[in-house]
Design a protein around this motif. Structure first.
Motif, PDB file in Angstrom:
ATOM      1  N   TYR A 154      -0.036   1.069   7.459  1.00  0.00           N
ATOM      2  CA  TYR A 154      -0.268   1.618   6.122  1.00  0.00           C
ATOM      3  C   TYR A 154      -1.720   2.057   6.010  1.00  0.00           C
ATOM      4  O   TYR A 154      -2.635   1.348   6.433  1.00  0.00           O
ATOM      5  CB  TYR A 154       0.036   0.555   5.066  1.00  0.00           C
ATOM      6  N   ARG A 155      -1.919   3.223   5.418  1.00  0.00           N
ATOM      7  CA  ARG A 155      -3.272   3.726   5.174  1.00  0.00           C
ATOM      8  C   ARG A 155      -3.616   3.579   3.696  1.00  0.00           C
ATOM      9  O   ARG A 155      -2.882   4.049   2.820  1.00  0.00           O
ATOM     10  CB  ARG A 155      -3.396   5.199   5.573  1.00  0.00           C
ATOM     11  N   PHE A 156      -4.726   2.907   3.393  1.00  0.00           N
ATOM     12  CA  PHE A 156      -5.195   2.801   2.021  1.00  0.00           C
ATOM     13  C   PHE A 156      -5.523   4.199   1.491  1.00  0.00           C
ATOM     14  O   PHE A 156      -6.312   4.932   2.100  1.00  0.00           O
ATOM     15  CB  PHE A 156      -6.436   1.915   1.919  1.00  0.00           C
ATOM     16  N   VAL A 157      -4.938   4.541   0.352  1.00  0.00           N
ATOM     17  CA  VAL A 157      -5.162   5.871  -0.202  1.00  0.00           C
ATOM     18  C   VAL A 157      -6.595   6.013  -0.694  1.00  0.00           C
ATOM     19  O   VAL A 157      -7.269   7.013  -0.417  1.00  0.00           O
ATOM     20  CB  VAL A 157      -4.167   6.136  -1.351  1.00  0.00           C
ATOM     21  N   SER A 158      -7.079   5.024  -1.436  1.00  0.00           N
ATOM     22  CA  SER A 158      -8.421   5.123  -2.021  1.00  0.00           C
ATOM     23  C   SER A 158      -9.508   5.076  -0.950  1.00  0.00           C
ATOM     24  O   SER A 158     -10.457   5.858  -0.973  1.00  0.00           O
ATOM     25  CB  SER A 158      -8.641   4.001  -3.033  1.00  0.00           C
ATOM     26  N   ALA A 159      -9.379   4.140  -0.004  1.00  0.00           N
ATOM     27  CA  ALA A 159     -10.418   3.967   1.024  1.00  0.00           C
ATOM     28  C   ALA A 159     -10.211   4.868   2.233  1.00  0.00           C
ATOM     29  O   ALA A 159     -11.112   5.010   3.058  1.00  0.00           O
ATOM     30  CB  ALA A 159     -10.453   2.510   1.472  1.00  0.00           C
ATOM     31  N   ASN A 160      -9.037   5.464   2.361  1.00  0.00           N
ATOM     32  CA  ASN A 160      -8.708   6.345   3.478  1.00  0.00           C
ATOM     33  C   ASN A 160      -8.944   5.663   4.827  1.00  0.00           C
ATOM     34  O   ASN A 160      -9.570   6.209   5.734  1.00  0.00           O
ATOM     35  CB  ASN A 160      -9.499   7.651   3.400  1.00  0.00           C
ATOM     36  N   ARG A 161      -8.433   4.440   4.929  1.00  0.00           N
ATOM     37  CA  ARG A 161      -8.508   3.731   6.210  1.00  0.00           C
ATOM     38  C   ARG A 161      -7.208   2.979   6.440  1.00  0.00           C
ATOM     39  O   ARG A 161      -6.496   2.624   5.497  1.00  0.00           O
ATOM     40  CB  ARG A 161      -9.689   2.757   6.230  1.00  0.00           C
ATOM     41  N   ILE A 162      -6.903   2.762   7.714  1.00  0.00           N
ATOM     42  CA  ILE A 162      -5.679   2.051   8.060  1.00  0.00           C
ATOM     43  C   ILE A 162      -5.880   0.559   7.809  1.00  0.00           C
ATOM     44  O   ILE A 162      -6.901  -0.023   8.201  1.00  0.00           O
ATOM     45  CB  ILE A 162      -5.298   2.312   9.527  1.00  0.00           C
ATOM     46  N   ALA A 163      -4.920  -0.047   7.134  1.00  0.00           N
ATOM     47  CA  ALA A 163      -5.036  -1.456   6.767  1.00  0.00           C
ATOM     48  C   ALA A 163      -4.840  -2.354   7.989  1.00  0.00           C
ATOM     49  O   ALA A 163      -3.923  -2.157   8.792  1.00  0.00           O
ATOM     50  CB  ALA A 163      -4.001  -1.799   5.702  1.00  0.00           C
ATOM     51  N   ASP A 164      -5.710  -3.359   8.108  1.00  0.00           N
ATOM     52  CA  ASP A 164      -5.492  -4.410   9.098  1.00  0.00           C
ATOM     53  C   ASP A 164      -4.320  -5.278   8.670  1.00  0.00           C
ATOM     54  O   ASP A 164      -3.985  -5.369   7.494  1.00  0.00           O
ATOM     55  CB  ASP A 164      -6.744  -5.289   9.224  1.00  0.00           C
TER      56      ASP A 164
END
Length: 298
Positions: free
Chosen positions: A194-204
């Motif tokens: 899953y990629r965080f929409v707000s932070a634009n990074r893939i979730a650990d």
């Protein structure tokens, strides 16, 4: 202007009832309070409104002007205030919500039909959004988020207990690729991230190993920006996906998904509904939150 409203209300009561004592009885106050309010109003306006005699009260020319204009205007103000008060307490209207799909799946979907049957005049407008949303700026009445992602300055009501993570895939995937026994085994698996929409990074991915919370970044074969798609990818056999167990409980129960790494499953904060102070008395919101809490409790 607002400071004159009470004085104008007293003046209109005296003009209507014909005496200070009758106006005082109608308003539920003492005669001295009536007299004082009128004196203040006349002083602020700089004119006399009443001619007082031992037998009667007569309106001065200025009093007649005020009566003809202020009477209908004050009635309109009072009617508008009452309409606003009623609108806030009405069991009808539109309730605009921003909600992640996971919260909808856990909290709203199971009770939606019953809520609409109980309150047919409340229209729900829900925006599925995983990003952190400024609900005031975007015009939402309330939002749903995990407890570690709540906006500052909001009233928050907890709707669930802590939520356990789940790492799931389809039976066909496990039959073909085997089942990981430890989080490190994910390095040789196809993972749906899953990629965080707000932070634009893939979730650990979070885990509990030897009593300590830790995270790892598994190899991302697929990446989505919604947990609904992560779960969908797992159901379709594309790999192992991380989500909340409460979200996939039905798929686990009927065998469409299988769970692994359960001894290492991390805990997540509860889901909350949050809203600004000015929406505290909004009746559709109050009813909706109470309905969700009652159904969760039962």
């Amino acid at each position: 202007m607002l400071s004159h409203l009470k004085g104008i209300e007293v003046f209109l009561a005296v003009a209507k009832h014909g005496s200070f004592s009758a106006a005082a009885r109608a308003m539920g106050v003492g005669v001295p309070a009536i007299s004082q309010r009128l004196k203040v109003l006349e002083r602020d306006l700089g004119v006399s409104l009443l001619t007082r005699t031992t037998r009667a009260l007569d309106l001065t020319p200025a009093g007649r002007v005020l009566l003809s204009g202020a009477g209908p205007a004050l009635e309109q103000v009072q009617a508008t205030i009452e309409s606003a008060r009623s609108a806030g307490k009405a069991k009808s209207g539109t309730l605009r919500l921003t909600i992640p799909w996971s919260a909808y799946k856990i909290l709203v979907a199971p009770v939606l039909a019953d809520f609409q049957a109980a309150y047919p005049d409340i229209r729900l407008e829900m925006s599925f959004d995983e990003a952190l949303v400024d609900i005031v700026r975007e015009g939402y009445h309330a939002g749903f988020r995990l407890g570690d992602r709540l906006a500052d300055g909001m009233i928050a009501t907890r709707l669930t207990g802590p939520l356990v993570a789940a790492y799931t895939a389809s039976p066909d995937y496990f039959n073909e690729h085997g089942r990981p026994a430890h989080p490190k085994d994910l390095l040789s698996h196809r993972c749906i991230c899953y990629r965080f929409v707000s932070a634009n990074r893939i979730a650990d991915w979070p885990f509990l190993i030897d009593g300590h919370e830790t995270t790892m970044s598994p190899p991302a074969r697929l990446v989505f920006d919604s947990f609904r798609s992560v779960v969908g990818g797992a159901l379709e056999g594309h790999g192992i996906g991380w989500s909340l167990r409460a979200v996939v409980e039905d798929a686990l129960a009927d065998g469409r998904l299988e769970s692994v790494l359960e001894p290492f499953a991390a805990m997540h904060p509860p889901f909350y509904v949050f809203y600004p102070e000015e929406n505290r008395q909004l009746e559709p919101l109050r009813l909706f939150i109470a309905f969700l809490k009652q159904r969760r409790a039962s």
